[in-house]
Design a protein around this motif. Structure first.
Motif, short mmCIF file in Angstrom:
data_model
loop_
_atom_site.label_atom_id
_atom_site.label_comp_id
_atom_site.label_asym_id
_atom_site.label_seq_id
_atom_site.Cartn_x
_atom_site.Cartn_y
_atom_site.Cartn_z
N THR A 137 43.28 23.01 -7.33
CA THR A 137 44.11 23.97 -8.07
C THR A 137 43.97 23.66 -9.55
N PRO A 138 44.42 24.53 -10.44
CA PRO A 138 44.38 24.21 -11.88
C PRO A 138 45.21 23.00 -12.26
N HIS A 139 46.13 22.60 -11.38
CA HIS A 139 47.04 21.50 -11.70
C HIS A 139 46.59 20.18 -11.11
N GLY A 140 45.53 20.20 -10.32
CA GLY A 140 45.07 18.98 -9.69
C GLY A 140 44.61 19.24 -8.26
N THR A 141 44.11 18.21 -7.62
CA THR A 141 43.59 18.30 -6.25
C THR A 141 44.54 17.59 -5.28
N ILE A 142 44.75 18.22 -4.13
CA ILE A 142 45.57 17.63 -3.08
C ILE A 142 44.67 17.30 -1.89
N ARG A 143 44.73 16.08 -1.40
CA ARG A 143 44.01 15.71 -0.18
C ARG A 143 44.95 16.04 1.00
N ALA A 144 44.56 16.97 1.85
CA ALA A 144 45.41 17.47 2.93
C ALA A 144 44.81 17.14 4.28
N LYS A 145 45.67 16.73 5.21
CA LYS A 145 45.22 16.51 6.57
C LYS A 145 44.81 17.82 7.21
N ARG A 146 45.53 18.88 6.88
CA ARG A 146 45.17 20.22 7.37
C ARG A 146 45.58 21.24 6.34
N ILE A 147 44.94 22.39 6.38
CA ILE A 147 45.30 23.50 5.52
C ILE A 147 45.58 24.72 6.38
N VAL A 148 46.49 25.56 5.91
CA VAL A 148 46.86 26.78 6.62
C VAL A 148 46.70 27.95 5.66
N ASN A 149 45.84 28.88 6.01
CA ASN A 149 45.63 30.09 5.23
C ASN A 149 46.69 31.11 5.64
N ALA A 150 47.66 31.34 4.76
CA ALA A 150 48.73 32.31 5.02
C ALA A 150 48.81 33.27 3.84
N THR A 151 47.65 33.77 3.41
CA THR A 151 47.56 34.46 2.13
C THR A 151 47.55 35.98 2.22
N GLY A 152 47.92 36.53 3.35
CA GLY A 152 48.03 37.99 3.44
C GLY A 152 46.73 38.68 3.12
N PHE A 153 46.78 39.65 2.16
CA PHE A 153 45.55 40.39 1.89
C PHE A 153 44.56 39.62 1.01
N TRP A 154 44.89 38.36 0.65
CA TRP A 154 43.92 37.46 0.02
C TRP A 154 43.21 36.58 1.06
N ALA A 155 43.45 36.83 2.35
CA ALA A 155 42.92 35.95 3.39
C ALA A 155 41.41 35.85 3.35
N ARG A 156 40.73 36.95 3.05
CA ARG A 156 39.27 36.92 3.01
C ARG A 156 38.78 36.06 1.85
N GLU A 157 39.47 36.15 0.69
CA GLU A 157 39.06 35.33 -0.45
C GLU A 157 39.16 33.85 -0.12
N VAL A 158 40.26 33.45 0.48
CA VAL A 158 40.43 32.04 0.83
C VAL A 158 39.43 31.64 1.92
N GLY A 159 39.23 32.50 2.91
CA GLY A 159 38.24 32.23 3.94
C GLY A 159 36.85 32.08 3.37
N ASN A 160 36.52 32.90 2.37
CA ASN A 160 35.19 32.83 1.76
C ASN A 160 34.92 31.48 1.11
N LEU A 161 35.98 30.78 0.69
CA LEU A 161 35.80 29.47 0.07
C LEU A 161 35.15 28.47 1.01
N ILE A 162 35.28 28.72 2.33
CA ILE A 162 34.67 27.79 3.30
C ILE A 162 33.70 28.52 4.22
N GLY A 163 33.29 29.72 3.82
CA GLY A 163 32.23 30.41 4.55
C GLY A 163 32.68 31.31 5.67
N PHE A 164 33.97 31.64 5.77
CA PHE A 164 34.45 32.55 6.80
C PHE A 164 34.65 33.96 6.25
N GLN A 165 34.33 34.94 7.08
CA GLN A 165 34.58 36.34 6.75
C GLN A 165 35.68 36.85 7.67
N HIS A 166 36.91 36.54 7.35
CA HIS A 166 38.00 36.93 8.23
C HIS A 166 38.11 38.46 8.32
#
Length: 869
Positions: free
Chosen positions: A238-267
């Motif tokens: 993020t612009p504020h720093g990096t978080i090391r997460a055990k898991r991530i959950v994409n709950a971004t509504g109509f931005w879901a494809r953008e977030v999925g694209n960050l790791i190669g998914f086309q939701h």
């Protein structure tokens, strides 16, 4: 029809303040002071200490994401972080109409709705934050005989759930909603606890609860990158720093494809323009002493509820008129879009407006003060994508919510329970994100989203098929040979024959709540397989190869059965840690340490994800490959099947040469290809696996070889009828994450004494020690022209005692059959109960299973009888 409907303030949709998310719609009910405090809290989160690590990072601050943060923190997970790119509720949440309904036609989603409403009833008291929850009830209006049948169909599936639901008369409908024109009303489906809630206030209350239990909410904190680590964790940039997460959950509504694209998914999610209209004060509404229930006029395809002293109604437009925001799929969501709206279009919804005026005449003189046109996210089948995603460790989704407000509470609880305990708390496979694969391309997604939006209020028939976007590229090697002969069904992207039509049959897809045009042809196909020989396309099966040094060790850990020896096949089950049935798989060891796994079409990636998780966590040295699309599968079944197949191979297929549950690789005459794998399973007769390119040639060779034996095609409807006759359980019906294998009657496949510590073993031993409270029973039924489908309520002496899991007509025994879960004290052979279908209770009786023996058993008994003679 003249448009008396007056528009006095539509220009509010163009108001610059509204587009910046500052102005509030008139449907909001929280006070300005309360809202000011909530906004201040949401905007100062970055003043808190930044966390470098987290157990779970939730991306997205709509009502779903915030609900998950609340439930995880309340469940004891203190290291929870939610990242919102702008401000909480930005996206689809803030402009939602806020409807809450216990009703859902799906069995498992009823639990989600129930849990949401029960949470919303207590959330204000728990958090001190007003939520604006109204529970005047709701009524689904039936104005055709077919709709009345649909309501009865749904009632039969509701009585074994805790939700209050009633089929009510027109008189009762009018009593509850006195402003209706009753000319066309035949009945109503009434849920007393339904209503609506303010989405903004709900989200802020959930956020307050999440913080109260220890979760951190940061905004504005857009996610700029997601990097997986070798340990299976994630670096969230993020612009504020990096978080090391055990898991991530994409709950971004109509931005879901953008977030999925960050790791190669086309939701497969796409925004739809949904409009609703808010009126000024309506004198007749203001004069009422109690709030009107929400109504859903199914023929008019709209919902309508009271909004203060006026009305709010929203239509679901026909597919040819509705609008997709497909540019966001191509180009992404415009930067900065959050609390903006689309340009509204009253002309586009005038058909629905006029139908609403006819049903609720006071609308004719009502003044519009607002038309809201905002984005809501659709998946191809309108259901959300909820759970861990195959192909990326510890990546979860909670996206695709067309109805996020009613789903938020229940889904937050469902996902938090899964994350904390390691398994889903109940079966919700219809929302599994892994039901979609590479075949879900953009043209398909757009076609299905358009169809699903337009079909929001169509009659929901059993065995429903929807045809937009079909076929996908997933067609088997015999599809072109069969497509004009068969009524095709859709199974995870595949086209598969349901039944075959011949001259004189009533062709085409003609759904009904009663026996319809396929009933006779399916009987003909059952007779074919029982007396002669039939061929079925089984290509949609999920298929995996597993090999490597630890292959046997892995499978012994995953499955409750012992692994078959080389050349043999068995049926095995993957269990959850608590001993529930996660999957049923057919396993063959084709060579030492090399296995072929076959699962159902609907659980292909669902099962693969589970196996990949165990491989990663256990550090197994194996190679697992999904070969589902590489191989075609033909089933050849019936007493003459062995004789037909023997004509096209030199391999010995006799009883002695090729026994039950054996598998071989053989050459077939006239098929210029590699060897074909063939197994004899009994349930589906003979299964032949070949490369897709060779499938048509093999099919034609088999059909030619079987002419003297009367060979023909059969489909999945006949297969289902015959598997019920033979007492075969079906995964997803008789067994799933809501059932354990002992109550499902699967003891034969569960080896509690095998040395390996398979997943769920300890839990199952405890279940066995404590004893069962319910068991799967086998019912025969006295019916007329309606047959059980599954999930019908079972009654005894006026009380609900259980539910069916699947059912069909048995053509061999000329009666309806069903599997059902009953209390153990009601499982004795001869026990009489009643099964509810279409408003009637049909007599049923527990009988000894099966009614029809498997082919190997019949053959063995025939030989035994002859030897005695």
């Amino acid at each position: 029809m003249s448009r008396i409907f007056n528009i006095i303030n539509v220009q509010v949709r163009r108001d610059l303040a509204l587009r910046r998310g500052i102005a509030r719609l008139p449907i909001r009910t929280i006070s300005s002071t309360s809202r000011k405090n909530n906004d201040r809290d949401a905007s100062t989160v970055l003043g808190k200490r930044w966390k470098d690590t987290a157990d779970t990072v939730i991306i997205g601050g709509g009502c779903v994401g915030v609900s998950l943060a609340y439930h995880l923190a309340k469940g004891g997970m203190k290291d929870v972080v939610l990242l919102e790119k702008s401000e909480l509720t930005a996206g689809s949440t803030w402009h939602a109409a806020g409807l809450t309904a216990y009703y859902h036609p799906g069995i498992n989603l009823k639990k989600v709705h129930y849990n949401s409403i029960k949470l919303y009833e207590t959330l204000e008291e728990e958090t001190g934050q007003a939520v604006g929850f109204h529970q005047p009830g709701s009524i689904r209006i039936a104005s055709t005989a077919e709709r009345v049948d649909e309501l009865k169909y749904q009632m039969a599936r509701a009585h074994w759930h805790p939700t209050l639901q009633f089929l009510i008369t027109p008189e009762r409908v009018q009593e509850l909603f006195p402003l209706l024109n009753m000319d066309k009303v035949l009945a109503g489906l009434y849920n007393p606890g339904d209503g609506h809630i303010d989405p903004y206030s709900l989200t802020m209350a959930l956020a307050a609860g999440a913080r109260m239990y220890g979760a951190q909410i940061y905004n504005p904190a857009p996610v700029m990158g997601l990097t997986p680590t070798s340990e299976g964790t994630w670096d969230v940039q993020t612009p504020h720093g990096t978080i090391r997460a055990k898991r991530i959950v994409n709950a971004t509504g109509f931005w879901a494809r953008e977030v999925g694209n960050l790791i190669g998914f086309q939701h497969p999610t796409i925004p739809v323009h949904h409009q609703y209209v808010v009126t000024a004060t309506v004198p007749e509404v203001k004069a009422l002493k109690t709030e009107l229930p929400v109504i859903r006029d199914l023929e008019g395809s709209y919902y309508l509820r009271q909004e203060r002293d006026g009305l709010l109604f929203g239509p679901y437009e026909k597919m040819e008129k509705m609008v997709l925001q497909d540019s966001w799929v191509r180009d992404g969501v415009p930067p900065g879009f959050g609390k903006e709206l689309f340009e509204s279009d009253l002309d586009r919804i005038m058909d629905h407006v006029e139908m609403a005026m006819e049903m609720v005449p006071v609308l004719k003189t009502a003044d519009i003060i607002n038309i809201v046109s905002g984005p809501i996210t659709y998946t191809p089948d309108l259901l959300p994508m909820v759970g861990p995603h195959q192909g990326a460790s510890n990546y979860w989704t909670a996206i695709g919510f067309g109805y996020g407000v009613i789903h938020a509470g229940g889904i937050g609880k469902f996902l938090s329970d899964w994350i904390i305990s390691g398994e889903p708390p109940y079966d919700l496979i219809e929302c599994d994100p892994n039901r979609y694969g590479r075949w879900t391309d953009v043209p398909y997604m757009c076609a299905k989203a358009r169809e699903s939006y337009g079909y929001n209020n169509v009659v929901g028939f059993p065995k429903e098929e929807r045809f937009a976007g079909r076929p996908t590229y997933r067609t088997s090697g015999v599809y072109n040979l069969l497509k004009d002969k068969a009524s095709m069904g859709f199974h995870s992207g595949w086209e598969q024959p349901h039944w075959f039509c011949k001259d004189g049959d009533d062709a085409g897809y003609k759904p009904s709540f009663r026996r319809t045009n396929w009933f006779g042809p399916v009987g003909r196909e059952c007779k074919l397989v029982m007396e002669k020989v039939g061929v079925i396309d089984l290509t949609p099966f999920g298929k995996f190869t597993v090999k490597g040094r630890d292959s046997q060790k892995l499978l012994d850990r995953l499955f409750a059965n012992t692994m078959p020896k080389v050349g043999l096949t068995n049926i095995s089950h993957m269990l959850t840690p608590s001993g529930h049935v996660y999957a049923e798989v057919t396993i063959t060891q084709s060579a030492p340490g090399e296995f072929m796994l076959i699962t159902g079409s609907g659980s292909e990636l669902h099962d693969l994800r589970w196996m990949e998780k165990e491989i990663m966590e256990g550090g197994y040295e194996v190679d697992i490959k999904n070969v589902t699309e590489d191989f075609g599968v033909l089933g050849v079944a019936g007493p003459s099947a062995r004789k037909v197949l023997q004509k096209i191979t030199d391999e010995d297929l006799s009883d002695a040469g090729f026994k039950f549950l054996h598998c071989k690789t053989i050459k077939l005459a006239g098929i210029p290809t590699q060897a074909i794998r063939i197994s004899y399973t009994g349930e589906l007769g003979w299964e032949l696996y070949m490369e897709q390119k060779d499938m048509a040639a093999l099919y034609q060779a088999i059909m030619a070889a079987g002419q003297e034996e009367g060979i023909d095609n059969f489909g999945t409807y006949a297969m289902n009828s015959m598997r019920l006759e033979k007492g075969f359980r079906g995964w997803g019906a008789e067994m799933n994450c809501d059932t354990n294998p002992l109550e499902a009657g699967l003891e034969y496949f569960i080896k509690l004494n095998k040395p390996a510590d398979f997943i769920g073993k300890a839990a199952l031993q405890e279940v066995k020690a404590q004893g069962l409270k319910r068991k799967l029973s086998y019912l025969t039924m006295d019916t007329d022209n309606v047959d059980p489908e599954g999930n019908e309520t079972i009654w005894l002496h006026g009380k609900v005692v259980g539910n069916t899991t699947s059912g069909a007509y048995s053509y061999s025994t000329q009666q309806s059959l069903a599997f059902a879960y009953l209390p153990v004290e009601l499982c004795s052979v001869g026990q009489k109960v009643e099964v509810e279908m279409l408003g009637r209770k049909y007599a049923a009786m527990v009988v000894q299973e099966p009614l029809v023996l498997t082919e190997p058993t019949r053959t063995r008994l025939q030989k035994k009888s002859k030897s005695k003679a």
